[in-house]
Design an enzyme around this catalytic site. Structure first.
Site, PDB file in Angstrom:
ATOM      1  N   HIS A  93      -1.252  -1.233  -4.292  1.00 16.71           N
ATOM      2  CA  HIS A  93      -2.507  -0.962  -3.589  1.00 16.71           C
ATOM      3  C   HIS A  93      -2.581   0.538  -3.317  1.00 16.71           C
ATOM      4  O   HIS A  93      -1.698   1.103  -2.665  1.00 16.71           O
ATOM      5  CB  HIS A  93      -2.575  -1.745  -2.280  1.00 16.71           C
ATOM      6  CG  HIS A  93      -3.860  -1.586  -1.536  1.00 16.71           C
ATOM      7  ND1 HIS A  93      -5.014  -2.283  -1.855  1.00 16.71           N
ATOM      8  CD2 HIS A  93      -4.193  -0.798  -0.478  1.00 16.71           C
ATOM      9  CE1 HIS A  93      -5.990  -1.936  -1.022  1.00 16.71           C
ATOM     10  NE2 HIS A  93      -5.513  -1.035  -0.190  1.00 16.71           N
ATOM     11  N   MET A 111     -11.447  -5.754   5.483  1.00 13.38           N
ATOM     12  CA  MET A 111     -10.685  -4.830   6.322  1.00 13.38           C
ATOM     13  C   MET A 111     -10.374  -5.479   7.669  1.00 13.38           C
ATOM     14  O   MET A 111     -11.284  -5.880   8.392  1.00 13.38           O
ATOM     15  CB  MET A 111     -11.442  -3.521   6.520  1.00 13.38           C
ATOM     16  CG  MET A 111     -11.661  -2.727   5.270  1.00 13.38           C
ATOM     17  SD  MET A 111     -10.131  -2.339   4.394  1.00 13.38           S
ATOM     18  CE  MET A 111      -9.191  -1.472   5.637  1.00 13.38           C
ATOM     19  N   MET A 137     -12.119   4.556  -0.296  1.00 10.38           N
ATOM     20  CA  MET A 137     -12.755   4.804   1.005  1.00 10.38           C
ATOM     21  C   MET A 137     -13.428   6.173   0.901  1.00 10.38           C
ATOM     22  O   MET A 137     -13.022   7.136   1.556  1.00 10.38           O
ATOM     23  CB  MET A 137     -11.701   4.748   2.107  1.00 10.38           C
ATOM     24  CG  MET A 137     -11.189   3.351   2.379  1.00 10.38           C
ATOM     25  SD  MET A 137      -9.592   3.310   3.189  1.00 10.38           S
ATOM     26  CE  MET A 137      -8.513   3.438   1.772  1.00 10.38           C
ATOM     27  N   ASP A 181      -4.733   3.672  -1.821  1.00  9.64           N
ATOM     28  CA  ASP A 181      -5.804   4.016  -0.884  1.00  9.64           C
ATOM     29  C   ASP A 181      -6.306   5.434  -1.101  1.00  9.64           C
ATOM     30  O   ASP A 181      -5.573   6.389  -0.874  1.00  9.64           O
ATOM     31  CB  ASP A 181      -5.295   3.890   0.553  1.00  9.64           C
ATOM     32  CG  ASP A 181      -5.024   2.450   0.938  1.00  9.64           C
ATOM     33  OD1 ASP A 181      -3.878   2.151   1.343  1.00  9.64           O
ATOM     34  OD2 ASP A 181      -5.955   1.638   0.825  1.00  9.64           O
ATOM     35  N   MET A 214      -8.887   8.233   0.125  1.00  7.37           N
ATOM     36  CA  MET A 214      -9.716   8.593   1.285  1.00  7.37           C
ATOM     37  C   MET A 214     -10.262  10.010   1.098  1.00  7.37           C
ATOM     38  O   MET A 214      -9.529  10.894   0.690  1.00  7.37           O
ATOM     39  CB  MET A 214      -8.870   8.520   2.560  1.00  7.37           C
ATOM     40  CG  MET A 214      -8.212   7.174   2.788  1.00  7.37           C
ATOM     41  SD  MET A 214      -7.113   7.202   4.203  1.00  7.37           S
ATOM     42  CE  MET A 214      -6.482   5.535   4.178  1.00  7.37           C
ATOM     43  N   SER A 231       0.855  -1.195   0.000  1.00  8.39           N
ATOM     44  CA  SER A 231       0.000   0.000   0.000  1.00  8.39           C
ATOM     45  C   SER A 231       0.887   1.240   0.000  1.00  8.39           C
ATOM     46  O   SER A 231       1.651   1.464   0.944  1.00  8.39           O
ATOM     47  CB  SER A 231      -0.890   0.015   1.240  1.00  8.39           C
ATOM     48  OG  SER A 231      -1.347   1.332   1.476  1.00  8.39           O
ATOM     49  N   ASP A 269      -6.696  -6.436   4.304  1.00 11.77           N
ATOM     50  CA  ASP A 269      -6.117  -5.093   4.319  1.00 11.77           C
ATOM     51  C   ASP A 269      -6.096  -4.492   5.718  1.00 11.77           C
ATOM     52  O   ASP A 269      -7.141  -4.230   6.304  1.00 11.77           O
ATOM     53  CB  ASP A 269      -6.944  -4.197   3.382  1.00 11.77           C
ATOM     54  CG  ASP A 269      -6.338  -2.825   3.185  1.00 11.77           C
ATOM     55  OD1 ASP A 269      -6.986  -1.985   2.543  1.00 11.77           O
ATOM     56  OD2 ASP A 269      -5.205  -2.609   3.669  1.00 11.77           O
ATOM     57  N   HIS A 324      -8.371   1.277  -3.895  1.00 10.34           N
ATOM     58  CA  HIS A 324      -9.268   1.029  -2.756  1.00 10.34           C
ATOM     59  C   HIS A 324      -9.947   2.354  -2.410  1.00 10.34           C
ATOM     60  O   HIS A 324      -9.313   3.255  -1.864  1.00 10.34           O
ATOM     61  CB  HIS A 324      -8.441   0.502  -1.576  1.00 10.34           C
ATOM     62  CG  HIS A 324      -9.204   0.282  -0.316  1.00 10.34           C
ATOM     63  ND1 HIS A 324      -8.589   0.069   0.893  1.00 10.34           N
ATOM     64  CD2 HIS A 324     -10.533   0.276  -0.052  1.00 10.34           C
ATOM     65  CE1 HIS A 324      -9.518  -0.076   1.835  1.00 10.34           C
ATOM     66  NE2 HIS A 324     -10.695   0.048   1.276  1.00 10.34           N
TER      67      HIS A 324
HETATM   68  C1  DX5 Z   1      -6.247   1.611   5.622  1.00 10.04           C
HETATM   69  C2  DX5 Z   1      -5.855   1.226   4.228  1.00 10.04           C
HETATM   70  C3  DX5 Z   1      -4.732   0.209   4.191  1.00 10.04           C
HETATM   71  C4  DX5 Z   1      -3.460   0.668   4.862  1.00 10.04           C
HETATM   72  C5  DX5 Z   1      -2.581  -0.534   5.127  1.00 10.04           C
HETATM   73  O1  DX5 Z   1      -7.470   2.230   5.627  1.00 10.04           O
HETATM   74  O2  DX5 Z   1      -6.947   0.718   3.505  1.00 10.04           O
HETATM   75  O3  DX5 Z   1      -4.482  -0.187   2.863  1.00 10.04           O
HETATM   76  O4  DX5 Z   1      -2.797   1.586   4.084  1.00 10.04           O
HETATM   77  O5  DX5 Z   1      -1.454  -0.143   5.848  1.00 10.04           O
HETATM   78  P1  DX5 Z   1      -0.821  -1.081   6.956  1.00 10.04           P
HETATM   79  O6  DX5 Z   1      -0.361  -2.316   6.241  1.00 10.04           O
HETATM   80  O7  DX5 Z   1       0.332  -0.267   7.465  1.00 10.04           O
HETATM   81  O8  DX5 Z   1      -1.853  -1.371   7.987  1.00 10.04           O
HETATM   82 ZN    ZN Z   2      -6.419  -0.199   1.542  1.00  7.70          ZN
END
Ligand code: DX5
Ligand code: ZN
Length: 243
Positions: A54, A158, A89, A56, A58, A29, A196, A87
């Site tokens: 990956h 998650m 969010m 993320d 947000m 990620s 994840d 991903h």
């Molecule tokens: C959290 C993300 C994850 C996060 C994972 O909301 O969806 O992908 O970046 O990071 P680690 O592996 O450090 O928990």
């Molecule tokens: Zn993620």
């Protein structure tokens, strides 16, 4: 190097019996990457055994944090041929599906908790030629996926509450993975289980043994002394699927 979402396999002859062992798919990620040297970090992942990027996204509404959007993904896309696993969010992901397609996303995962018209979101993502994923938060039961499992390619389970990296893995996630694995195998569906949040070198083996196919790793990879070696270690874990 694989550039689609087929897990790495090993072929073994045991007593003249063919056995195919699937290796875990590793999806670092980039939330944990050093954004001051993002190109270098992408180059490192390209040279490594990582399978997916990956990414993320947000929005500060669905989750209490803001990360990056299509513009940054477009830059990352220019650095790699490996699948960009986006991903989301965010609330109202249907408003941005085209933009993520144009930015170069290969997979788009939306949260079931953010989509009152989830089936329509899945259809939209697939109509744009991308792989469709659905993410469920720690409090959301696996059974909530029952009526869309046959329509999707990825379930992102998650194992932390979304919004931040470097959180601790929620142990109850292991029984959710097992439950999901059973559902998918019973129906013989080609759906990958992506786990994840809080995945480490210590718990990865248990996560894969429970039935996970894809390991998302942020801090475990980018905070390690030798990220490439860490990725290889994670990728050498065999999944439970043996023919
Ligand atoms: C959290 C993300 C994850 C996060 C994972 O909301 O969806 O992908 O970046 O990071 P680690 O592996 O450090 O928990
Ligand atoms: Zn993620």
């Amino acid at each position: 190097m694989w550039t689609n979402n087929c897990p790495a396999i090993q072929i073994r002859f045991i007593y003249l019996a063919l056995q195919i062992i699937y290796m875990a798919i590793v999806a670092p990620s980039l939330l944990a990457a050093n954004f001051l040297k993002l190109e270098e970090e992408c180059k490192m992942l390209n040279e490594s055994e990582a399978d997916w990027f990956h990414l993320d996204v947000m929005d500060g509404r669905f989750v209490p944090n803001i990360s990056y959007g299509p513009m940054i993904i477009e830059f990352i896309r220019k650095t790699t041929r490996k699948p960009c696993d986006v991903h989301l969010m965010i609330l109202e992901p249907e408003k941005f599906a085209d933009e993520f397609k144009n930015a170069g996303a290969d997979h788009v995962t939306v949260h079931i908790e953010a989509c009152p018209n989830l089936h329509r979101n899945i259809e939209q993502i697939k109509s744009l030629g991308m792989q469709a994923g659905v993410a469920i938060n720690p409090h959301t039961p696996v059974t909530s996926l029952i009526d869309v499992l046959q329509d999707i390619d990825i379930v992102c389970l998650m194992s932390v509450n979304p919004g931040y990296g470097a959180q601790k893995f929620i142990p109850h996630s292991l029984s959710k993975i097992r439950e999901l694995r059973k559902l998918i195998d019973n129906w013989n569906l080609p759906v990958l289980i992506e786990v994840d949040g809080g995945v480490t070198l210590e718990n990865a083996k248990d996560i894969v043994a429970a039935g996970a196919d894809v390991l998302v790793d942020g801090n475990t990879v980018f905070q390690s002394k030798d990220p490439k070696a860490t990725i290889s270690q994670l990728r050498s874990i065999e999944t439970a699927k043996t023919l």
